[in-house]
Structure formats: C-alpha cells, structure tokens
Scaffold this motif. Structure first.
Motif, PDB file in Angstrom:
ATOM      1  N   ARG A 223       0.829  -1.217   0.000  1.00  0.00           N
ATOM      2  CA  ARG A 223       0.000   0.000   0.000  1.00  0.00           C
ATOM      3  C   ARG A 223       0.853   1.253   0.000  1.00  0.00           C
ATOM      4  NH1 ARG A 223      -5.272  -0.169   1.220  1.00  0.00           N
ATOM      5  NH2 ARG A 223      -5.137   1.765   2.432  1.00  0.00           N
ATOM      6  N   LEU A 224       2.021   1.175   0.691  1.00  0.00           N
ATOM      7  CA  LEU A 224       2.927   2.322   0.664  1.00  0.00           C
ATOM      8  C   LEU A 224       3.484   2.522  -0.733  1.00  0.00           C
ATOM      9  CD1 LEU A 224       4.586   4.534   2.131  1.00  0.00           C
ATOM     10  CD2 LEU A 224       6.305   2.762   2.623  1.00  0.00           C
ATOM     11  N   ALA A 225       3.830   1.426  -1.401  1.00  0.00           N
ATOM     12  CA  ALA A 225       4.358   1.534  -2.766  1.00  0.00           C
ATOM     13  C   ALA A 225       3.301   2.103  -3.714  1.00  0.00           C
ATOM     14  CB  ALA A 225       4.813   0.158  -3.253  1.00  0.00           C
ATOM     15  N   GLY A 226       2.032   1.835  -3.434  1.00  0.00           N
ATOM     16  CA  GLY A 226       0.969   2.380  -4.277  1.00  0.00           C
ATOM     17  C   GLY A 226       0.515   3.748  -3.858  1.00  0.00           C
ATOM     18  N   ALA A 227       1.236   4.308  -2.865  1.00  0.00           N
ATOM     19  CA  ALA A 227       0.931   5.670  -2.396  1.00  0.00           C
ATOM     20  C   ALA A 227      -0.494   5.777  -1.858  1.00  0.00           C
ATOM     21  CB  ALA A 227       1.165   6.683  -3.486  1.00  0.00           C
ATOM     22  N   ILE A 228      -1.003   4.682  -1.284  1.00  0.00           N
ATOM     23  CA  ILE A 228      -2.345   4.740  -0.697  1.00  0.00           C
ATOM     24  C   ILE A 228      -2.304   4.525   0.814  1.00  0.00           C
ATOM     25  CG2 ILE A 228      -3.568   4.030  -2.784  1.00  0.00           C
ATOM     26  CD1 ILE A 228      -3.570   1.183  -1.731  1.00  0.00           C
ATOM     27  N   ALA A 229      -1.065   4.462   1.394  1.00  0.00           N
ATOM     28  CA  ALA A 229      -0.914   4.323   2.844  1.00  0.00           C
ATOM     29  C   ALA A 229       0.375   5.018   3.259  1.00  0.00           C
ATOM     30  CB  ALA A 229      -0.871   2.860   3.236  1.00  0.00           C
ATOM     31  N   PRO A 230       0.405   5.613   4.448  1.00  0.00           N
ATOM     32  CA  PRO A 230       1.616   6.301   4.912  1.00  0.00           C
ATOM     33  C   PRO A 230       2.678   5.306   5.383  1.00  0.00           C
ATOM     34  CG  PRO A 230      -0.065   6.377   6.611  1.00  0.00           C
ATOM     35  CD  PRO A 230      -0.707   5.744   5.417  1.00  0.00           C
ATOM     36  N   GLY A 231       3.911   5.792   5.463  1.00  0.00           N
ATOM     37  CA  GLY A 231       5.009   4.945   5.936  1.00  0.00           C
ATOM     38  C   GLY A 231       4.847   4.555   7.398  1.00  0.00           C
ATOM     39  N   MET A 232       4.049   5.324   8.112  1.00  0.00           N
ATOM     40  CA  MET A 232       3.806   4.986   9.517  1.00  0.00           C
ATOM     41  C   MET A 232       3.156   3.620   9.662  1.00  0.00           C
ATOM     42  SD  MET A 232       1.633   7.139  12.354  1.00  0.00           S
ATOM     43  CE  MET A 232       2.602   8.610  11.980  1.00  0.00           C
ATOM     44  N   ASP A 233       2.319   3.238   8.687  1.00  0.00           N
ATOM     45  CA  ASP A 233       1.669   1.921   8.758  1.00  0.00           C
ATOM     46  C   ASP A 233       2.701   0.801   8.692  1.00  0.00           C
ATOM     47  OD1 ASP A 233      -0.650   3.309   8.862  1.00  0.00           O
ATOM     48  OD2 ASP A 233      -1.393   2.709   6.886  1.00  0.00           O
ATOM     49  N   VAL A 234       3.717   0.980   7.843  1.00  0.00           N
ATOM     50  CA  VAL A 234       4.780  -0.021   7.740  1.00  0.00           C
ATOM     51  C   VAL A 234       5.545  -0.113   9.056  1.00  0.00           C
ATOM     52  CG1 VAL A 234       6.884  -0.694   6.521  1.00  0.00           C
ATOM     53  CG2 VAL A 234       4.975   0.346   5.262  1.00  0.00           C
ATOM     54  N   SER A 235       5.851   1.030   9.654  1.00  0.00           N
ATOM     55  CA  SER A 235       6.589   1.039  10.926  1.00  0.00           C
ATOM     56  C   SER A 235       5.797   0.339  12.021  1.00  0.00           C
ATOM     57  CB  SER A 235       6.891   2.484  11.339  1.00  0.00           C
ATOM     58  OG  SER A 235       7.702   3.118  10.375  1.00  0.00           O
ATOM     59  N   ARG A 236       4.492   0.612  12.068  1.00  0.00           N
ATOM     60  CA  ARG A 236       3.664  -0.039  13.084  1.00  0.00           C
ATOM     61  C   ARG A 236       3.600  -1.544  12.860  1.00  0.00           C
ATOM     62  NH1 ARG A 236      -1.285   4.424  13.095  1.00  0.00           N
ATOM     63  NH2 ARG A 236      -0.385   5.796  14.715  1.00  0.00           N
ATOM     64  N   ALA A 237       3.471  -1.952  11.629  1.00  0.00           N
ATOM     65  CA  ALA A 237       3.413  -3.386  11.326  1.00  0.00           C
ATOM     66  C   ALA A 237       4.728  -4.070  11.672  1.00  0.00           C
ATOM     67  CB  ALA A 237       3.077  -3.590   9.857  1.00  0.00           C
ATOM     68  N   GLU A 238       5.852  -3.423  11.346  1.00  0.00           N
ATOM     69  CA  GLU A 238       7.161  -4.009  11.667  1.00  0.00           C
ATOM     70  C   GLU A 238       7.394  -4.045  13.175  1.00  0.00           C
ATOM     71  OE1 GLU A 238       9.755  -2.900   7.657  1.00  0.00           O
ATOM     72  OE2 GLU A 238       9.839  -1.580   9.418  1.00  0.00           O
ATOM     73  N   ALA A 239       6.975  -3.002  13.878  1.00  0.00           N
ATOM     74  CA  ALA A 239       7.127  -2.987  15.329  1.00  0.00           C
ATOM     75  C   ALA A 239       6.346  -4.131  15.967  1.00  0.00           C
ATOM     76  CB  ALA A 239       6.669  -1.646  15.896  1.00  0.00           C
ATOM     77  N   GLN A 240       5.137  -4.352  15.484  1.00  0.00           N
ATOM     78  CA  GLN A 240       4.315  -5.455  15.989  1.00  0.00           C
ATOM     79  C   GLN A 240       4.976  -6.805  15.702  1.00  0.00           C
ATOM     80  OE1 GLN A 240       1.866  -5.370  17.888  1.00  0.00           O
ATOM     81  NE2 GLN A 240       0.780  -7.328  17.712  1.00  0.00           N
ATOM     82  N   LEU A 241       5.551  -6.956  14.519  1.00  0.00           N
ATOM     83  CA  LEU A 241       6.209  -8.207  14.135  1.00  0.00           C
ATOM     84  C   LEU A 241       7.428  -8.477  15.007  1.00  0.00           C
ATOM     85  CD1 LEU A 241       6.757 -10.623  12.254  1.00  0.00           C
ATOM     86  CD2 LEU A 241       7.944  -9.021  10.721  1.00  0.00           C
ATOM     87  N   TYR A 242       8.300  -7.469  15.158  1.00  0.00           N
ATOM     88  CA  TYR A 242       9.539  -7.669  15.921  1.00  0.00           C
ATOM     89  C   TYR A 242       9.247  -7.891  17.410  1.00  0.00           C
ATOM     90  CZ  TYR A 242      11.698  -5.929  11.637  1.00  0.00           C
ATOM     91  OH  TYR A 242      12.082  -5.758  10.329  1.00  0.00           O
ATOM     92  N   ALA A 243       8.263  -7.194  17.948  1.00  0.00           N
ATOM     93  CA  ALA A 243       7.911  -7.388  19.356  1.00  0.00           C
ATOM     94  C   ALA A 243       7.413  -8.812  19.600  1.00  0.00           C
ATOM     95  CB  ALA A 243       6.861  -6.369  19.781  1.00  0.00           C
ATOM     96  N   THR A 244       6.621  -9.317  18.688  1.00  0.00           N
ATOM     97  CA  THR A 244       6.110 -10.681  18.824  1.00  0.00           C
ATOM     98  C   THR A 244       7.227 -11.710  18.684  1.00  0.00           C
ATOM     99  OG1 THR A 244       4.016  -9.927  17.876  1.00  0.00           O
ATOM    100  CG2 THR A 244       4.376 -12.302  17.979  1.00  0.00           C
TER     101      THR A 244
END
Length: 538
Positions: A223-244
């Motif tokens: 979605r970030l590559a398609g310019a339909i979502a901010p980079g913050m969404d990627v950071s939140r998703a990665e933070a959730q992944l690494y924490a888990t």
C-alpha cells in the motif's frame, strides 16, 4: 547334711523368686497408653471441582495416576524418574538407615558377649633400681590369657523396648517420608511436563501470529508503494512483528529452562536431553474419584509421618519415666591366664561375676526436667499433627477451587478468543479496502494475540491444578503401605552374610538401577515411546 540341703533349697527358691520377679517386672511398660488425637472432620468438601462420585471399589486413586493424562511420553519419563532419580534413591537409603537404627536398639535386649585373647612378654633391666647385687629375680616375664565376658541388662521398666518401638515408629516415619518424596517427584515431573507443553502451545500461537504479522507487513509495504498508505503503517506493522518475535524468543528460553529441570528429575544431564515440541495441549481431562475428607488421613504420607512422630514422642515419655527406677546389670567373666601355653589347666582358670543396681538419688531435678520436656514434646507433636491435617485440607480445597474456576475461566476465555480473532480479521479486511487506519489493525492484533496466549495459559493452569489435586489427595498412596513393625528388622541376630543390601520392604529398594550412573540417558531402557534425540537446534 540336712542344713546343706536346706541351704540349697533356699538358694534355689531365691533364684526362682528372683527369676519370677524379673519376668514380672520386664512387662512393666512406663509409656502412656497411646491413642492418636481424635479430630472432628467435615463430612464433605466445600468445593466439588472435578471430583466425581465413585463406587466403594474404585474410590482410591491409581498409583500410576499420571497415566490418566493420556501422554505416553510423560509415562516414560515418570517411570525413568521412579527408577533413577538420585534424591529418591537417597531417601530410600535414609529408610534403610532407620531400619539399621532399629536393629541397633533391639540388640540391647540380648546379652552382650565378648571374647578376648592377649599375650605379653616383659624384660626388666638387670641393674634396675632396688635390684640388689647377686639377685636371682627374674628378668624375663610373660603372660598369655584368653577370656570371655557377658553383660546383660534386664529391661525391667521397658526402657529398651520403648526405644525399640520408637525406632520402629521412626522407620515407619521414614517410609512415609519416602512415599512423600516419591509423590512430590511424580507431581513435580508431571507439573513441569504440563508447563513445558503449555509453553509449546504458546510458542505455536506466537509462530502463527508472526506469520500473520509478516503478511501484514507485506500488505502495508504494498500500500505504501501504491501511495495509498503512509510509511507509519509499515513502521507499526514491523514494530508489531519484531515485538512478537522477541516474545517468542522469551518463550523458547523458558521452555529450555523447563526442559533442563525435567532432565535433572529423570537423572540425565541437560546437555544430552531433549523433548520434541508439540503445537497444542492434548492431555486427557483428569477425573479423580471423590474421596471423603476422613480418608485423607489415611492417604497423605505427610499426615502419616506426623502421626508416627507423635507415637514416638509418646514412647519417649516411657523412657524418661523408666529413669526413675533402678537399672540392674548382670555381668560375668571367665577365662585362663598363664605365663606359658598351659592355658587349659583348671588351676590357671579365673572367673568373675556380679550384679549392679544403679538408682540415682539426687540429680537436681534432671530426670523430672526430662520427663516434663518429653510431655511437652508430645503435646507439640499433637499440635504439629493437627497443623499438618489442616494444611492438607487447605491444599485439597485450594485445588478443588482452582479446577472448578479455571474450567469456567477457560470457557469464557475461549469466547474472548473467538471474538478477538473475528475482530482481527474484520479490521484487516477493512484496512485492505482502505476503510480504516492501521492503528485499529494493531489494536485488534494485540487483543487477539493476548486472548490466545491467555487461553493457553488458563488451559495449562487447569491441567496443572488437576495434577496438584491428585497430589493433595495422596496420589494413590495408602497408610496400609507402611511397613509392619515385625517386618522392619533388616536381618536376624545370627545373620552374618548378605549385609550390604537388605531385602526390599514396603516397596522400597536400595539396590540402585545400573543405569543410574549413566547421565547421558543412553543406557536407559525405554518402557514406552522413546524421547526425541535428534540434533534439533535449540
């Protein structure tokens, strides 16, 4: 002639009278009449929990109660621990030593016989002091002798017999302590194994969530590559992944530590021990039969041990009472002595016999203080016995409550998991369609993961609560398994061979399994499914 015959009759009558008196006095038992403290007990348990009604024929828990969990690997581990655990073997040796102490106490009821042989040769100085000139006195002297002595203390006041009874009761206490150690080992191993499988189930949940989060990261990047979502969404998703992933690593560390604990319990070095992981809890639900509260006194080894200590304190009162009466000892000695080797001649014989009666007249209150202390110790053991019973009832009630409440909690938590997973799926679908922000997705993911982990933890605690309930109910042990007093002695007085190990008694054997010295586990014979010995990285 008449006077001599009358004298013999008098001696004979006196001997018979003394023997009759000794026989009568030897039956004097100074210990109070022992009766275990009567306790008024409740008729039923306050919480029923998982207990089910039972018929009289099956109201006892099986001695291999862990098999009711339906896990072959746990069955094999329990069998291995019962045969090889060093702490349990040490407790068996403590029982053996208690039997030997009982034999030592009993030995004083018999006459003590000793034999002695000696030879000496002595040379004096020809110019020693006071040896006059031209003296013809001997310079060399020798002496050879052999003799036998006998000593016997008639147990008029049952002091020795009460010590023997105390030693036998102490042996029964040691047997109860062995049963308690065995039950504790069985329950600890089962509990550790259940917790290990609970950690396996948690690890499987984390792995499943990590796969889901990895997909979420890919979605946010697309979605970030398609310019339909901010980079913050990627950071939140990665933070959730690494924490888990970090949480899963912590679970693996806990599992390794638990595995090490199990290795020690089954007499293996942790470095060579491994249990293959599973993905879910798959234990059969334990359903112990109902047992009336009164039967707990017969099925708990710690209660039996406390009662045996109370019985010992009762016998100690008898021993301290006997100290107020005369202690009589008979002794005799006979043998031969000569300055050469003509020892068998009657002219070289010697003998001595006598009797000694000892009655302390004044000791400043020593015996009274001992008697009073023993009465106090008996009352103390009564109090500790009652305390042990109360603790046992608390353990049963606690685990009945836990099993009942955790079963309800698991059902409730299962509903929470279903709802959280639906929410997670819906928010992810809405986010993919651009109808919500990723923060809602993260909140739903966290809630779903927490709910699933909580469910696994509740289910693990529920199984462990059943294990602890079985332990609190005595684990299938019965007071009838205590050794009988007449079977306790490890050998008879005239036995001089086969003394390294006594015959097993009450199921307690001091002959160690040959595999106990192999800490790699390679020499252990398997009685069920073998453990996984693969070199899986851990």
């Amino acid at each position: 002639m008449t006077v001599r015959m009358a004298s013999r009759k008098t001696v004979r009558s006196g001997f018979l009278l003394g023997l009759s008196l000794a026989t009568m006095l030897s039956g004097c038992d100074m210990a109070p009449r022992y009766k275990p403290t009567p306790l008024k007990l409740p008729e039923n348990w306050g919480e029923q929990g998982v207990l089910r009604a039972a018929h009289p024929s099956d109201d006892a828990i099986r001695s291999d109660w862990w098999t009711m969990l339906g896990d072959p690997e746990l069955n094999q581990l329990e069998d291995q621990a019962m045969r090889l655990n060093p702490d349990l073997q040490a407790q068996a040796e403590a029982f053996m030593q208690a039997r030997d102490v009982a034999m030592e106490a009993k030995s004083h009821l018999y006459p003590q016989l000793n034999g002695m042989a000696a030879g000496e040769k002595y040379k004096g100085s020809r110019h020693r002091l006071w040896r006059g000139a031209g003296s013809q006195g001997p310079v060399y002297m020798s002496s050879e002798q052999y003799s036998a002595t006998a000593t016997w203390e008639p147990d008029f006041w049952s002091a020795i017999r009460n010590k023997v009874r105390m030693s036998k009761q102490r042996t029964q206490e040691a047997a109860a302590q062995y049963a308690l150690a065995r039950l504790s080992l069985q329950a600890e191993l089962a509990s550790d194994y259940v917790l290990l499988r609970g950690l396996d189930a948690q690890d499987a949940v984390y792995k499943d969530s990590i796969r889901y989060y990895q997909t979420a990261v890919q979605v946010t990047k697309m979605r970030l590559a398609g310019a339909i979502a901010p980079g913050m969404d990627v950071s939140r998703a990665e933070a959730q992944l690494y924490a888990t992933q970090a949480q899963e690593t912590d679970i693996k560390a806990q599992r390794d530590v638990m595995e090490h604990a199990i290795a020690v319990l089954v007499n293996e070095a942790p470095a060579s021990f491994h249990i293959a992981p599973t993905t879910r809890l798959s234990f059969t639900e334990l359903q112990p039969p109902v047992a009336l509260p009164a039967t707990l006194l017969e099925r708990r080894p710690d209660i039996a041990a406390a009662e045996r200590r109370m019985a010992q304190a009762n016998r100690a009162i008898g021993v301290s009472r006997a100290a107020f009466y005369p202690h009589i000892t008979f002794n005799a000695m006979t043998g031969f002595m000569d300055n050469g080797f003509d020892l068998a001649s009657l002219s070289n014989s010697m003998y001595q016999f006598g009797v000694q009666a000892l009655l302390p007249l004044f000791q400043g209150g020593l015996r009274r203080a001992e008697l009073q202390r023993n009465w106090s110790q008996y009352r103390q053991e009564e109090d500790l016995y009652r305390s042990t019973v109360l603790d046992a009832f608390q353990e049963v009630e606690d685990n009945l409550t836990r099993t009942s409440r955790l079963k309800t909690e698991a059902q409730q938590q299962s509903g929470a998991v279903d709802a959280a997973l639906r929410t997670q799926s819906m928010t992810m679908a809405l986010y993919t369609g651009g109808l919500t922000n990723y923060l809602d997705v993260v909140v739903a993911q966290v809630a779903a993961l927490q709910a699933r982990i909580a469910l696994v933890q509740v289910e693990t605690r529920a199984v462990d609560a059943r294990v602890q309930l079985i332990r609190a109910l005595g684990g299938g042990w019965s007071r009838a398994e205590l050794p009988k007093p007449d079977k306790i002695m490890p050998f008879h007085p005239l036995q001089y061979g086969n003394l390294r190990h006594a015959k097993p008694l009450a199921g307690i054997d001091t002959n160690a399994d040959p595999a106990s010295s192999d800490l790699t586990g390679q020499g252990v014979s398997k009685t069920s499914q073998p453990l996984d010995r693969t070199d899986t990285p851990r």
